[in-house]
Design a protein around this motif. Structure first.
Motif, mmCIF file in Angstrom:
data_model
loop_
_atom_site.group_PDB
_atom_site.id
_atom_site.type_symbol
_atom_site.label_atom_id
_atom_site.label_comp_id
_atom_site.label_asym_id
_atom_site.label_seq_id
_atom_site.Cartn_x
_atom_site.Cartn_y
_atom_site.Cartn_z
ATOM 1 N N MET A 70 0.805 -1.151 0.083
ATOM 2 C CA MET A 70 0.039 0.065 -0.072
ATOM 3 C C MET A 70 0.825 1.226 -0.023
ATOM 4 N N LYS A 71 0.428 2.175 -0.924
ATOM 5 C CA LYS A 71 1.059 3.525 -0.695
ATOM 6 C C LYS A 71 0.537 4.519 0.438
ATOM 7 N N GLY A 72 1.637 5.385 0.883
ATOM 8 C CA GLY A 72 1.357 6.175 2.138
ATOM 9 C C GLY A 72 1.421 7.488 1.865
ATOM 10 N N LEU A 73 0.356 8.240 2.095
ATOM 11 C CA LEU A 73 0.332 9.749 1.707
ATOM 12 C C LEU A 73 0.764 10.508 2.865
ATOM 13 N N LEU A 74 1.732 11.319 2.741
ATOM 14 C CA LEU A 74 2.355 12.358 3.756
ATOM 15 C C LEU A 74 1.634 13.352 3.822
ATOM 16 N N ILE A 75 0.983 13.771 5.059
ATOM 17 C CA ILE A 75 0.176 14.846 5.032
ATOM 18 C C ILE A 75 0.217 15.586 6.473
ATOM 19 N N LYS A 76 0.398 17.016 6.318
ATOM 20 C CA LYS A 76 0.629 17.739 7.699
ATOM 21 C C LYS A 76 -0.458 17.867 8.443
ATOM 22 N N SER A 77 -0.327 18.040 9.875
ATOM 23 C CA SER A 77 -1.260 18.475 10.606
ATOM 24 C C SER A 77 -1.563 19.932 10.694
ATOM 25 N N ALA A 129 -2.626 4.552 2.790
ATOM 26 C CA ALA A 129 -2.653 4.884 4.124
ATOM 27 C C ALA A 129 -2.214 6.340 4.159
ATOM 28 N N LEU A 130 -2.619 6.822 5.408
ATOM 29 C CA LEU A 130 -2.343 8.291 5.693
ATOM 30 C C LEU A 130 -1.131 8.629 6.694
ATOM 31 N N ILE A 131 -0.310 9.225 6.349
ATOM 32 C CA ILE A 131 1.104 9.239 7.325
ATOM 33 C C ILE A 131 0.956 10.730 7.752
ATOM 34 N N LYS A 132 1.295 10.936 9.167
ATOM 35 C CA LYS A 132 1.426 12.660 9.614
ATOM 36 C C LYS A 132 2.861 12.796 9.498
ATOM 37 N N SER A 133 3.146 13.805 8.738
ATOM 38 C CA SER A 133 4.243 14.224 8.248
ATOM 39 C C SER A 133 5.104 14.593 9.632
ATOM 40 N N GLY A 134 6.512 14.101 9.641
ATOM 41 C CA GLY A 134 7.264 14.193 10.809
ATOM 42 C C GLY A 134 7.042 13.367 12.052
ATOM 43 N N SER A 135 6.194 12.440 12.037
ATOM 44 C CA SER A 135 5.723 11.752 13.150
ATOM 45 C C SER A 135 6.549 10.238 12.789
#
Length: 118
Positions: A1-8, A35-41
């Protein structure tokens, strides 16, 4: 699965079904679950389906705050030369975030399938 980086705070709004458009400066042909990845986490916080991607005019952008969550005082012009709404549906927030190893140079997408083989 691909994960997309998204900021808070955008990732939180998406996962709580309060934001259904992710505004980007490029189109995507990807559809289906990501998947959704929280940027920097270093963590995957949930998943969502990409239903569509469409280019927006300034007028469409300005009248669609309920979909993208950007206040009207920041919508007097498009944020990108070409602005796209990635249309999202069926968000799922994980009970516990899942750690992943962030690869060098990843800015938008992370291939989480490759993580299983390393």
């Amino acid at each position: 699965m691909k994960g997309l980086l998204i900021k808070s705070p955008w990732i939180d709004l998406i996962l709580n079904a309060r934001k259904t458009w992710e505004i980007r400066g490029s189109n995507t042909k990807k559809r289906g679950k990501i998947a959704l990845i929280k940027s920097g986490s270093g963590m995957v916080f949930g998943e969502v389906n990409i239903k569509d991607s469409k280019e927006l005019s300034l007028e469409e952008y300005q009248v669609s705050r309920e979909f993208h969550g950007i206040d009207s005082e920041y919508s007097s012009e498009l944020p990108y030369k070409k602005t796209y709404a990635w249309v999202l549906e069926e968000p799922k927030l994980y009970e516990e975030p899942i750690p992943y190893k962030h690869p060098m140079g990843a800015v938008i997408w992370v291939d989480l399938e490759k993580q299983k083989n390393t």
